[in-house]
Design a protein around this motif. Structure first.
Motif, PDB file in Angstrom:
ATOM      1  N   LEU A   9     -86.720  68.850  31.186  1.00  0.00           N
ATOM      2  CA  LEU A   9     -88.046  69.044  31.733  1.00  0.00           C
ATOM      3  C   LEU A   9     -88.730  67.704  32.006  1.00  0.00           C
ATOM      4  N   HIS A  10     -88.553  66.753  31.090  1.00  0.00           N
ATOM      5  CA  HIS A  10     -89.320  65.508  31.222  1.00  0.00           C
ATOM      6  C   HIS A  10     -88.763  64.600  32.318  1.00  0.00           C
ATOM      7  N   ASP A  11     -87.624  64.979  32.928  1.00  0.00           N
ATOM      8  CA  ASP A  11     -87.147  64.195  34.061  1.00  0.00           C
ATOM      9  C   ASP A  11     -88.012  64.443  35.293  1.00  0.00           C
ATOM     10  N   GLN A  27     -88.268  65.384  44.352  1.00  0.00           N
ATOM     11  CA  GLN A  27     -87.757  64.542  43.283  1.00  0.00           C
ATOM     12  C   GLN A  27     -86.237  64.493  43.292  1.00  0.00           C
ATOM     13  N   ILE A  28     -85.606  65.606  43.634  1.00  0.00           N
ATOM     14  CA  ILE A  28     -84.143  65.570  43.714  1.00  0.00           C
ATOM     15  C   ILE A  28     -83.724  64.715  44.907  1.00  0.00           C
ATOM     16  N   LEU A  43     -74.606  69.701  40.606  1.00  0.00           N
ATOM     17  CA  LEU A  43     -75.912  69.890  39.982  1.00  0.00           C
ATOM     18  C   LEU A  43     -75.825  70.989  38.933  1.00  0.00           C
ATOM     19  N   PRO A  44     -76.709  70.957  37.964  1.00  0.00           N
ATOM     20  CA  PRO A  44     -76.784  72.071  37.016  1.00  0.00           C
ATOM     21  C   PRO A  44     -76.994  73.372  37.781  1.00  0.00           C
ATOM     22  N   SER A  45     -76.461  74.442  37.258  1.00  0.00           N
ATOM     23  CA  SER A  45     -76.581  75.719  37.957  1.00  0.00           C
ATOM     24  C   SER A  45     -78.050  76.109  38.079  1.00  0.00           C
ATOM     25  N   VAL A  46     -78.306  76.979  39.031  1.00  0.00           N
ATOM     26  CA  VAL A  46     -79.663  77.465  39.234  1.00  0.00           C
ATOM     27  C   VAL A  46     -80.264  77.960  37.926  1.00  0.00           C
ATOM     28  N   ARG A  47     -79.487  78.766  37.220  1.00  0.00           N
ATOM     29  CA  ARG A  47     -80.010  79.333  35.959  1.00  0.00           C
ATOM     30  C   ARG A  47     -80.275  78.252  34.920  1.00  0.00           C
ATOM     31  N   ASP A  48     -79.346  77.329  34.780  1.00  0.00           N
ATOM     32  CA  ASP A  48     -79.546  76.278  33.779  1.00  0.00           C
ATOM     33  C   ASP A  48     -80.773  75.438  34.121  1.00  0.00           C
ATOM     34  N   THR A  49     -80.857  75.076  35.380  1.00  0.00           N
ATOM     35  CA  THR A  49     -82.013  74.290  35.792  1.00  0.00           C
ATOM     36  C   THR A  49     -83.299  75.047  35.506  1.00  0.00           C
ATOM     37  N   ALA A  50     -83.297  76.325  35.886  1.00  0.00           N
ATOM     38  CA  ALA A  50     -84.490  77.132  35.661  1.00  0.00           C
ATOM     39  C   ALA A  50     -84.849  77.134  34.181  1.00  0.00           C
ATOM     40  N   ALA A  51     -83.839  77.260  33.347  1.00  0.00           N
ATOM     41  CA  ALA A  51     -84.115  77.291  31.905  1.00  0.00           C
ATOM     42  C   ALA A  51     -84.664  75.950  31.438  1.00  0.00           C
ATOM     43  N   SER A  52     -84.039  74.854  31.869  1.00  0.00           N
ATOM     44  CA  SER A  52     -84.518  73.579  31.305  1.00  0.00           C
ATOM     45  C   SER A  52     -85.850  73.157  31.911  1.00  0.00           C
TER      46      SER A  52
END
Lengths: 127, 127, 127, 127
Positions: A9-11, A27-28, A43-52
DNA sequence: GTGGTCTAGACCACA
DNA sequence: GTGGTCTAGACCACG
């Protein structure tokens, strides 16, 4: 074979008053332009990104799709989303970002009757 | 005593994708900064402006209010809305515009790892 | 007795935005229609194909099954998968491909109020 | 001033096996290309369209946004979505549709070793 | 009233 | 597991 990437998140710096997906795109895109996300990186998967990022998956997907439209990402079905490995797409994107920024400053300068250099000088004047 | 001003639809360029009132703010602000609307000038009433711009009166009102907030316009009840004649307000506004524009370009430059000068050079590169 | 066939990754062009198995079907079907894979030819096994194409075996399997459904391949248990040697199957398949392609172009033409010939003329117009 | 348009569910043919928004894009694009939706026409609002097509508003919006990306629609904030009144955008779209259709038929022809004309002839052959 | 963003949660096809 | 589509429903800014 570039390593996978993860992010926290803090990225990301988020401004609640503007569309989230738009800020993710920016930002990406900046990370890719800076070389922080080398060509071919998964890239991290959609779900992983959404979670983090503590955000809805569809919001992340919208950002990924927009970046795909910009030819900065490609997705392989069932395997994930990757930074394009066409280096010219990335260089083109850098140029487009630069041009848009400079053009916008030039337009503002023109609107108050200045050149870009005069604008920069004015911005540096003391109070 | 500066003359009253009127304006026509074609004095304004509008981009459907951005808030109308915001574009009016920018364009009127630019006219003031350029000296095209000298201090003390009386602006057309909200109703008249809305009519000649073929726009919703609330949109014009929002723009005028924002310009008041920026201390570029002052309203005298029953007499109308005027360009401020505080001499420093206009110069201060020019500097603020310049600074905001330059800062925004610098931020974008930084986000892709460049200085402002490098950004300008990149923008001028050939295809 | 037609020789066995092998294929390499570069024999196939892949478009990440469409289903992989579907693209294999199309490309193998085209090879058969072109006579590049004569009737009776034994295809590489699912496992071998998957390995040389660097692809999931289930993807290859799905493609082979679809081609069986089209009567272009036949599988003999324990012996492998072969191009059909029913002489009319191939010619029929060519006609089906042609008809589907032409029908699809005609439908698009009709949807914008043109005949097929007018569509072809429009496609050739200069910018 | 072109009249507003309304549409009913039965104006659209929908195939449940393909993305709805994509079919809306195709069919609206075809209507525009055919001149059935003249330049400047206001489309039914997202909500109205969603109601008459018995579909979720976001699905309609996705279609409208895609058509905007194709420069066939423009939306004016708070006023609705309109067919572009740049006639060349429409003509360009017609050409693009024609070219894509013809190119796709040519590619299929090439893949089985035929020219486009031979493909058309083959499609007309008797069983 | 308009379009636009976001969420939560379901379902699907593909690999 | 991946991305992609769709729904229902909330909330927002703009005109």
């Amino acid at each position: 074979m570039p390593p996978d990437i993860t992010w926290q998140l803090h990225d990301f710096q988020i401004d609640p008053s503007r569309p989230l997906y738009e800020q993710f795109v920016e930002q990406i895109r900046a990370m890719i332009a800076k070389g922080q996300l080398p060509p071919g990186t998964r890239l991290p998967s959609v779900r992983d990104t959404a979670a983090s990022l503590r955000v809805n998956p569809t919001t992340v997907m919208k950002a990924y799709q927009e970046l795909e439209r910009l030819s900065l990402l490609v997705t392989f079905r069932g395997q994930g989303t990757f930074v394009t490995d066409a280096p010219d797409a990335i260089q083109r994107s850098r140029r487009e970002l630069a041009r848009a920024a400079v053009r916008s400053a030039e337009e503002l300068a023109a609107s108050i009757g200045l050149t870009l250099n005069e604008l920069i000088a004015l911005a540096q004047e003391e109070e």
